[in-house]
Design an enzyme around this catalytic site. Structure first.
Site, PDB file in Angstrom:
ATOM      1  N   GLU A 180      49.814  76.141  37.490  1.00  0.00           N
ATOM      2  CA  GLU A 180      51.124  75.746  36.961  1.00  0.00           C
ATOM      3  C   GLU A 180      52.242  76.136  37.914  1.00  0.00           C
ATOM      4  O   GLU A 180      52.371  77.306  38.292  1.00  0.00           O
ATOM      5  CB  GLU A 180      51.395  76.396  35.603  1.00  0.00           C
ATOM      6  CG  GLU A 180      52.711  75.911  35.013  1.00  0.00           C
ATOM      7  CD  GLU A 180      53.250  76.792  33.884  1.00  0.00           C
ATOM      8  OE1 GLU A 180      53.992  76.263  33.039  1.00  0.00           O
ATOM      9  OE2 GLU A 180      52.944  78.009  33.861  1.00  0.00           O
TER      10      GLU A 180
ATOM     11  N   THR B  33      52.184  77.675  28.993  1.00  0.00           N
ATOM     12  CA  THR B  33      51.262  76.709  29.604  1.00  0.00           C
ATOM     13  C   THR B  33      49.928  77.322  30.000  1.00  0.00           C
ATOM     14  O   THR B  33      48.876  76.781  29.637  1.00  0.00           O
ATOM     15  CB  THR B  33      51.927  76.008  30.797  1.00  0.00           C
ATOM     16  OG1 THR B  33      53.107  75.339  30.339  1.00  0.00           O
ATOM     17  CG2 THR B  33      51.000  74.996  31.426  1.00  0.00           C
TER      18      THR B  33
ATOM     19  N   ASP C  26      54.009  68.664  32.033  1.00  0.00           N
ATOM     20  CA  ASP C  26      53.816  68.683  30.582  1.00  0.00           C
ATOM     21  C   ASP C  26      54.963  67.995  29.844  1.00  0.00           C
ATOM     22  O   ASP C  26      54.808  67.541  28.720  1.00  0.00           O
ATOM     23  CB  ASP C  26      53.638  70.120  30.078  1.00  0.00           C
ATOM     24  CG  ASP C  26      54.737  71.064  30.550  1.00  0.00           C
ATOM     25  OD1 ASP C  26      55.549  70.671  31.422  1.00  0.00           O
ATOM     26  OD2 ASP C  26      54.789  72.205  30.060  1.00  0.00           O
ATOM     27  N   HIS C  27      56.130  67.920  30.496  1.00  0.00           N
ATOM     28  CA  HIS C  27      57.319  67.279  29.937  1.00  0.00           C
ATOM     29  C   HIS C  27      58.382  67.267  31.022  1.00  0.00           C
ATOM     30  O   HIS C  27      58.188  67.846  32.101  1.00  0.00           O
ATOM     31  CB  HIS C  27      57.845  68.035  28.704  1.00  0.00           C
ATOM     32  CG  HIS C  27      58.082  69.493  28.976  1.00  0.00           C
ATOM     33  ND1 HIS C  27      59.143  69.948  29.740  1.00  0.00           N
ATOM     34  CD2 HIS C  27      57.359  70.595  28.633  1.00  0.00           C
ATOM     35  CE1 HIS C  27      59.066  71.264  29.843  1.00  0.00           C
ATOM     36  NE2 HIS C  27      57.994  71.696  29.185  1.00  0.00           N
TER      37      HIS C  27
ATOM     38  N   HIS D 146      66.061  74.051  33.087  1.00  0.00           N
ATOM     39  CA  HIS D 146      66.842  74.632  31.992  1.00  0.00           C
ATOM     40  C   HIS D 146      68.191  75.137  32.495  1.00  0.00           C
ATOM     41  O   HIS D 146      69.199  75.037  31.789  1.00  0.00           O
ATOM     42  CB  HIS D 146      66.071  75.789  31.353  1.00  0.00           C
ATOM     43  CG  HIS D 146      64.992  75.367  30.412  1.00  0.00           C
ATOM     44  ND1 HIS D 146      65.252  74.750  29.202  1.00  0.00           N
ATOM     45  CD2 HIS D 146      63.648  75.459  30.494  1.00  0.00           C
ATOM     46  CE1 HIS D 146      64.124  74.497  28.583  1.00  0.00           C
ATOM     47  NE2 HIS D 146      63.118  74.919  29.340  1.00  0.00           N
TER      48      HIS D 146
ATOM     49  N   ASP E 257      55.442  72.229  35.625  1.00  0.00           N
ATOM     50  CA  ASP E 257      56.112  72.331  34.334  1.00  0.00           C
ATOM     51  C   ASP E 257      57.547  71.806  34.422  1.00  0.00           C
ATOM     52  O   ASP E 257      58.335  72.256  35.241  1.00  0.00           O
ATOM     53  CB  ASP E 257      56.129  73.791  33.874  1.00  0.00           C
ATOM     54  CG  ASP E 257      56.390  73.938  32.380  1.00  0.00           C
ATOM     55  OD1 ASP E 257      57.378  73.350  31.896  1.00  0.00           O
ATOM     56  OD2 ASP E 257      55.607  74.627  31.714  1.00  0.00           O
TER      57      ASP E 257
ATOM     58  N   SER F 151      56.774  73.537  25.754  1.00  0.00           N
ATOM     59  CA  SER F 151      55.614  73.717  26.629  1.00  0.00           C
ATOM     60  C   SER F 151      54.361  74.108  25.855  1.00  0.00           C
ATOM     61  O   SER F 151      53.247  73.751  26.263  1.00  0.00           O
ATOM     62  CB  SER F 151      55.917  74.781  27.695  1.00  0.00           C
ATOM     63  OG  SER F 151      56.852  74.301  28.633  1.00  0.00           O
TER      64      SER F 151
END
Length: 584
Positions: free
Chosen positions: A283, A161, A330-331, A292, A68, A108
């Site tokens: 994950e 997720t 996912d990003h 973050h 993630d 997410s």
């Protein structure tokens, strides 16, 4: 007669010679054609993996690993830190788009929904499309085909997720409702999040349902420690190893809290006993959280542990020969850049090897070593806080002596003496920021300036609409932090750290991340997600179907095709279109 006999003989020899030459020419041309055909075949063989799809339904098992928040720059930083390539880098296949249905910068929930169900969603929604449809996921499809299923995460297992593969809700924050959809919908559940499965009366979040007991009644083995993993190797498993999220890898000290790779190996061991095959989603949740927080150390260590989880999947796939392993974030989170204005063209990632903890853990240590001064009765003027001098001395637990005739205030703290001349507003004959209140009864003094006289780094914490929670934090930042960082902070670093709101939930953590990153010559563009494409890696049965630039909605269509689950009406068409795109 001789002459007559000679002429026909000469004519025959000439004709034979001509035929011989033609035969040589034909053989030469044939050899050239053979060479051309051979070359053509060799060229075709190079494109063979892309020219035709792997056999439909050829992947008995699928392991989808989602780091993630991981973008290409995370891989670069981790590779530099490690000193060699990561094990799965050699299996890179292409890139994947990440945009959601309502923005180019996904969250997410929306990104995961696309990867799990093949449909775009608005940010914040768990497998619910903009028109309200609740499509099945590839995990659902695998279960309906008789395969065993599992989800593994280092966050709460009900986080966005993992949730998109198992549940549906219009809000990712509704984890209480999401948790209620797990039991009997997925066979192996491993991660954090005990609070979402236990009753409020027992310290959990469920108001009425004890989901742990429901899982046990449904035949699940319930485990909470790594030791219990060794005692449970069959059937359904609910493994919840932390009340909420598990810890960053660099901070993991509890020997009974399993790592991501240990949970992955265990999940594969349990699921692979199913003769019909399995689908497993793993994950690496907190790579995103480190992004973050702009925390390069936590990000790198969680990426390295994610690599270990991938290694478990690859080891199984290489032995099994019927397994597809797919790795895709996912990003991207944070907009990480390898380089900074300070560093120019240099890098200094090596310095991060000295750091012993994540931002969060460092700040917990800092919090244990601060002196807290309440500013509930202080005054604020244009953003500057002033405290009554007696109140300041009392909270500092210092001795105060006031001479009314000389207007001198003497304060003693730990063998340190500071004398204030209230009449001249001076300390040691230097002007000082202080004033009398309107009634001329109390002398107020600049909070930062006052406590800095006693050797403290001073930071202010405020809470919106709650002035009673305004606080001054007194710290010796370098003395506390540098032993954990392995290097000293500069005066500019200290000023940067003390300039943010220490009551803010993330302000200090994010700022510390930027400070540490500056020393490593790393920079960040945001504390949120970015909209860039993410790399895709694959190994095993059908791995070449992921070559090129794909959309995140295409990923589950490819997986469904290779598993033979028929989840999508257009999955065959998707495979054909991707093949044509790769070869044209």
């Amino acid at each position: 007669m001789v002459q007559e006999n000679l002429e026909p003989q000469g004519s025959a020899n000439a004709e034979s010679l001509l035929l011989f030459k033609e035969e040589i020419l034909l053989k030469s041309q044939f050899k050239k054609i053979q060479v051309l055909i051979l070359a053509f075949v060799m060229v075709l063989s190079l494109f063979a993996p892309f020219a035709s799809a792997a056999e439909k339904g050829s992947a008995k098992n699928v392991i989808l690993l989602i780091p993630d928040g991981l973008g290409a720059s995370y891989m670069t930083a981790t590779r530099i830190y490690k000193g060699e390539e990561l094990s799965f880098e050699r299996y890179v296949k292409g890139l994947m788009n990440t945009w959601s249905s309502n923005t180019n910068v996904t969250d997410s929930a929306a990104a995961g929904t696309a990867m799990a169900t093949g449909y775009k969603a608005d940010n914040g929604k768990i497998s619910v499309t903009p028109d309200g449809m609740e499509p099945d996921s590839i995990l659902d499809a695998a279960r309906d085909k008789g395969k065993a299923t599992g989800v593994v995460a280092t966050s709460r297992v009900t986080h966005a997720t993992p949730a998109v593969f198992v549940a549906h809700d219009s809000s990712r924050g509704n984890e209480v409702a999401l948790a209620q959809q797990y039991i009997n919908n997925v066979d192996v559940i491993l991660g954090g999040g005990q609070d979402m499965f236990t009753l409020e009366a027992e310290g959990g979040k469920q108001p009425e349902r004890n989901l742990v007991q429901e899982a046990i009644d449904a035949g699940y083995n319930y485990i909470t420690t790594k030791s219990e993993m060794a005692d449970t190797s069959n059937g359904k498993v609910l493994g919840l190893f932390a009340k909420a999220a598990m810890t960053y890898e660099i901070d993991r000290v509890d020997v009974e809290q399993p790592s991501l790779s240990e949970m992955t190996k265990y999940a594969i061991d349990v699921l692979s006993k199913d003769q019909d095959g399995f689908f497993l989603m793993v994950e690496g949740s907190q790579i995103d959280w480190a992004g973050h927080a702009n925390d390069p150390v936590a990000a790198i260590h969680d990426t390295l542990e994610f690599e270990e989880a991938v290694n478990e999947a690859l080891e199984f796939a290489k032995k099994d020969k019927e397994t597809l392993v797919v790795i895709a974030g996912d990003h991207e989170t944070g907009g990480l850049v390898i380089g900074s204005n300070v560093g120019g063209y240099a890098d200094n990632i090596e310095i991060l090897k000295n750091v012993k903890a994540s931002n969060i853990a460092i700040l917990e240590t800092l919090a244990d070593n601060v002196t807290i001064i309440s500013l509930a009765n202080a005054q604020e003027i244009d953003g500057t806080h002033y405290i009554h001098i007696r109140d300041a001395a009392a909270q500092l637990q210092a001795d105060l002596d006031y001479n009314p005739s000389t207007k001198l205030v003497t304060i003693n703290k730990d063998d340190q003496t500071v004398i204030f001349d209230l009449k001249k507003k001076e300390v040691n004959k230097k002007a000082f920021d202080m004033f009398l209140n309107d009634s001329k009864t109390k002398q107020y003094i600049n909070v930062n300036d006052f406590f800095e006289l006693f050797g403290y780094d001073v930071a202010i914490g405020t809470t919106k609409d709650k002035p009673e929670l305004t606080t001054a934090y007194l710290a010796h930042i370098n003395n506390t932090v540098s032993p954990i960082l392995g290097f000293d902070l500069t005066e500019e670093d200290i000023t940067t750290l003390t300039s943010v709101n220490w009551n803010g939930r993330y302000d200090l953590s994010n700022t510390l991340g930027k400070v540490v990153s500056n020393h490593a010559y790393l920079s960040w563009g945001t504390n949120n997600h970015s909209g860039v494409e993410v790399p895709v890696y694959a190994y095993g049965v059908g791995a070449d179907q992921f070559v090129g630039l794909i959309d995140n909605t295409e990923l589950p269509r490819i997986i469904s095709y290779l598993m033979g689950t028929e989840l999508f009406d257009d999955q065959d068409e998707t495979i054909k279109r991707l093949e044509e795109r790769r070869t044209n």
